[in-house]
Design a protein around this motif. Structure first.
Motif, mmCIF file in Angstrom:
data_model
loop_
_atom_site.group_PDB
_atom_site.id
_atom_site.type_symbol
_atom_site.label_atom_id
_atom_site.label_comp_id
_atom_site.label_asym_id
_atom_site.label_seq_id
_atom_site.Cartn_x
_atom_site.Cartn_y
_atom_site.Cartn_z
ATOM 1 N N PRO A 14 0.797 -1.240 0.000
ATOM 2 C CA PRO A 14 0.000 0.000 0.000
ATOM 3 C C PRO A 14 0.823 1.280 0.000
ATOM 4 C CG PRO A 14 -0.872 -1.560 1.598
ATOM 5 C CD PRO A 14 0.421 -2.136 1.085
ATOM 6 N N LEU A 15 2.098 1.217 0.421
ATOM 7 C CA LEU A 15 2.937 2.408 0.436
ATOM 8 C C LEU A 15 3.891 2.480 -0.753
ATOM 9 C CD1 LEU A 15 3.754 2.670 4.247
ATOM 10 C CD2 LEU A 15 2.015 3.909 2.933
ATOM 11 N N ASP A 16 3.759 1.544 -1.703
ATOM 12 C CA ASP A 16 4.577 1.621 -2.916
ATOM 13 C C ASP A 16 4.269 2.926 -3.642
ATOM 14 O OD1 ASP A 16 5.894 -0.761 -2.593
ATOM 15 O OD2 ASP A 16 4.648 -1.886 -4.010
ATOM 16 N N PRO A 17 5.281 3.547 -4.246
ATOM 17 C CA PRO A 17 5.024 4.761 -5.042
ATOM 18 C C PRO A 17 4.044 4.449 -6.174
ATOM 19 C CG PRO A 17 7.388 4.391 -4.767
ATOM 20 C CD PRO A 17 6.689 3.167 -4.256
ATOM 21 N N SER A 46 1.689 12.327 -6.531
ATOM 22 C CA SER A 46 2.353 11.356 -5.663
ATOM 23 C C SER A 46 1.300 10.483 -4.983
ATOM 24 C CB SER A 46 3.208 12.074 -4.612
ATOM 25 O OG SER A 46 2.396 12.896 -3.800
ATOM 26 N N LEU A 47 1.781 9.483 -4.266
ATOM 27 C CA LEU A 47 0.886 8.621 -3.517
ATOM 28 C C LEU A 47 0.251 9.402 -2.378
ATOM 29 C CD1 LEU A 47 -0.171 5.724 -2.834
ATOM 30 C CD2 LEU A 47 1.820 5.540 -1.314
ATOM 31 N N HIS A 48 -1.057 9.296 -2.220
ATOM 32 C CA HIS A 48 -1.734 9.804 -1.032
ATOM 33 C C HIS A 48 -1.748 8.636 -0.061
ATOM 34 C CE1 HIS A 48 -5.259 11.104 1.445
ATOM 35 N NE2 HIS A 48 -4.524 12.181 1.435
ATOM 36 N N GLU A 49 -0.906 8.710 0.955
ATOM 37 C CA GLU A 49 -0.729 7.576 1.855
ATOM 38 C C GLU A 49 -1.996 7.294 2.653
ATOM 39 O OE1 GLU A 49 2.751 7.755 4.296
ATOM 40 O OE2 GLU A 49 4.059 8.189 2.585
ATOM 41 N N PRO A 50 -2.307 6.020 2.781
ATOM 42 C CA PRO A 50 -3.473 5.666 3.595
ATOM 43 C C PRO A 50 -3.198 5.937 5.073
ATOM 44 C CG PRO A 50 -2.321 3.692 2.844
ATOM 45 C CD PRO A 50 -1.650 4.867 2.194
ATOM 46 N N ALA A 51 -4.252 6.062 5.836
ATOM 47 C CA ALA A 51 -4.111 6.256 7.281
ATOM 48 C C ALA A 51 -3.383 5.054 7.872
ATOM 49 C CB ALA A 51 -5.484 6.405 7.926
ATOM 50 N N ALA A 53 -3.877 3.499 10.563
ATOM 51 C CA ALA A 53 -4.812 2.507 11.098
ATOM 52 C C ALA A 53 -5.265 1.537 10.007
ATOM 53 C CB ALA A 53 -6.016 3.208 11.717
ATOM 54 N N ALA A 54 -5.397 2.027 8.782
ATOM 55 C CA ALA A 54 -5.815 1.177 7.669
ATOM 56 C C ALA A 54 -4.727 0.181 7.283
ATOM 57 C CB ALA A 54 -6.192 2.034 6.464
ATOM 58 N N LEU A 55 -3.485 0.508 7.585
ATOM 59 C CA LEU A 55 -2.378 -0.388 7.250
ATOM 60 C C LEU A 55 -2.253 -1.535 8.237
ATOM 61 C CD1 LEU A 55 0.336 2.218 6.256
ATOM 62 C CD2 LEU A 55 -1.028 0.783 4.732
ATOM 63 N N ALA A 56 -2.696 -1.329 9.464
ATOM 64 C CA ALA A 56 -2.543 -2.341 10.507
ATOM 65 C C ALA A 56 -3.278 -3.626 10.149
ATOM 66 C CB ALA A 56 -3.043 -1.789 11.837
ATOM 67 N N GLY A 57 -4.420 -3.508 9.507
ATOM 68 C CA GLY A 57 -5.202 -4.690 9.150
ATOM 69 C C GLY A 57 -5.176 -4.987 7.671
ATOM 70 N N GLN A 58 -4.063 -4.740 7.016
ATOM 71 C CA GLN A 58 -4.032 -4.849 5.552
ATOM 72 C C GLN A 58 -4.267 -6.263 5.029
ATOM 73 O OE1 GLN A 58 -0.300 -4.003 3.600
ATOM 74 N NE2 GLN A 58 0.774 -4.240 5.534
ATOM 75 N N SER A 59 -4.096 -7.300 5.849
ATOM 76 C CA SER A 59 -4.325 -8.657 5.343
ATOM 77 C C SER A 59 -5.813 -8.880 5.062
ATOM 78 C CB SER A 59 -3.794 -9.697 6.319
ATOM 79 O OG SER A 59 -4.449 -9.566 7.559
ATOM 80 N N ALA A 60 -6.692 -8.254 5.858
ATOM 81 C CA ALA A 60 -8.131 -8.413 5.650
ATOM 82 C C ALA A 60 -8.609 -7.584 4.461
ATOM 83 C CB ALA A 60 -8.887 -8.004 6.901
ATOM 84 N N LYS A 61 -8.234 -6.349 4.429
ATOM 85 C CA LYS A 61 -8.686 -5.482 3.324
ATOM 86 C C LYS A 61 -7.634 -4.409 3.088
ATOM 87 C CE LYS A 61 -12.241 -2.375 1.722
ATOM 88 N NZ LYS A 61 -13.169 -1.349 2.098
ATOM 89 N N ARG A 62 -7.140 -4.351 1.881
ATOM 90 C CA ARG A 62 -6.143 -3.339 1.537
ATOM 91 C C ARG A 62 -6.826 -1.980 1.400
ATOM 92 N NH1 ARG A 62 -1.139 -4.339 -0.578
ATOM 93 N NH2 ARG A 62 -0.525 -6.508 -0.680
ATOM 94 N N PRO A 63 -6.153 -0.938 1.870
ATOM 95 C CA PRO A 63 -6.730 0.402 1.678
ATOM 96 C C PRO A 63 -6.721 0.780 0.194
ATOM 97 C CG PRO A 63 -4.546 0.536 2.677
ATOM 98 C CD PRO A 63 -4.894 -0.916 2.586
ATOM 99 N N ALA A 64 -7.603 1.678 -0.177
ATOM 100 C CA ALA A 64 -7.682 2.133 -1.570
ATOM 101 C C ALA A 64 -6.382 2.821 -1.974
ATOM 102 C CB ALA A 64 -8.856 3.095 -1.734
ATOM 103 N N ARG A 65 -5.996 2.668 -3.220
ATOM 104 C CA ARG A 65 -4.852 3.396 -3.768
ATOM 105 C C ARG A 65 -5.362 4.777 -4.150
ATOM 106 N NH1 ARG A 65 0.513 2.269 -3.626
ATOM 107 N NH2 ARG A 65 0.868 2.692 -5.812
ATOM 108 N N GLU A 66 -4.680 5.804 -3.646
ATOM 109 C CA GLU A 66 -5.080 7.181 -3.937
ATOM 110 C C GLU A 66 -3.872 7.983 -4.397
ATOM 111 O OE1 GLU A 66 -8.824 7.982 -0.961
ATOM 112 O OE2 GLU A 66 -6.816 8.400 -0.188
ATOM 113 N N ALA A 67 -4.142 8.934 -5.265
ATOM 114 C CA ALA A 67 -3.110 9.855 -5.744
ATOM 115 C C ALA A 67 -3.378 11.230 -5.143
ATOM 116 C CB ALA A 67 -3.133 9.939 -7.265
#
Length: 175
Positions: A14-17, A46-51, A53-67
């Motif tokens: 989720p934090l990939d450029p 650039s990447l709009h980084e997800p919150a 908190a959204a990264l903590a549970g990334q195995s269940a649901k990945r946060p949306a990719r945002e620019a």
């Protein structure tokens, strides 16, 4: 339209450029929504980084990719910041940001160089110093920054640094 990023691909973090495909998608989303008229241009994407908190549970649901996109309206000088949901192919938000100047683009810097080289006053000043071949003149335009002057937030300012080569293959920064 399908999502830009394959959510099932474990190699996409989720934090990939943003990829080149995502950057092009961001521009298309802005164009399709009417936010990239002939007067507006993109200054940065650039990447709009997800919150976090959204990264903590990334195995269940990945946060949306945002620019995250910064744009300037070249006619008015207005600056806008946009967040684009690349998965939904939609503008999540767009905000007018008053009193700021975004970074200058390569297009603006090239335009400044061309205008300077074409200036009769500049050419006359160089001629006084024996320089008449403009192809030997190297100009680097550096964004000016903000030094607290009233005009800093009203104009796109650049500082033009100039050098002269002895011949076309000479080091542009030697003189």
């Amino acid at each position: 339209m399908t999502a830009i990023v394959n959510r099932a691909d474990p190699t996409v973090h989720p934090l990939d450029p943003l990829s080149d495909v995502e950057i092009r998608a961001a521009a298309r989303i802005l164009r399709d929504a009417g936010h990239l008229s002939g007067r507006r241009m993109v200054c940065s994407t650039s990447l709009h980084e997800p919150a976090h908190a959204a990264l903590a549970g990334q195995s269940a649901k990945r946060p949306a990719r945002e620019a995250f996109v910064t744009m300037i309206d070249r006619a008015s000088g207005d600056v806008f910041e946009a967040v684009l949901d690349l998965d939904a192919n939609a503008v999540a938000s767009i905000t007018l940001v008053p009193g700021v100047q975004p970074g200058m683009t390569i297009t603006e810097l090239a335009e400044a160089e061309s205008l300077i080289k074409g200036s009769p006053e500049f050419q006359a000043a160089l001629a006084k110093r024996g320089v008449t071949d403009m192809s030997l003149v190297a100009i680097d335009c550096w964004p000016n920054g903000n030094f607290g002057f009233a005009e800093d937030n009203t104009k796109r300012l650049t500082r033009a640094l100039c050098w002269v080569r002895k011949h076309k293959t000479d080091n542009a920064y030697a003189r």
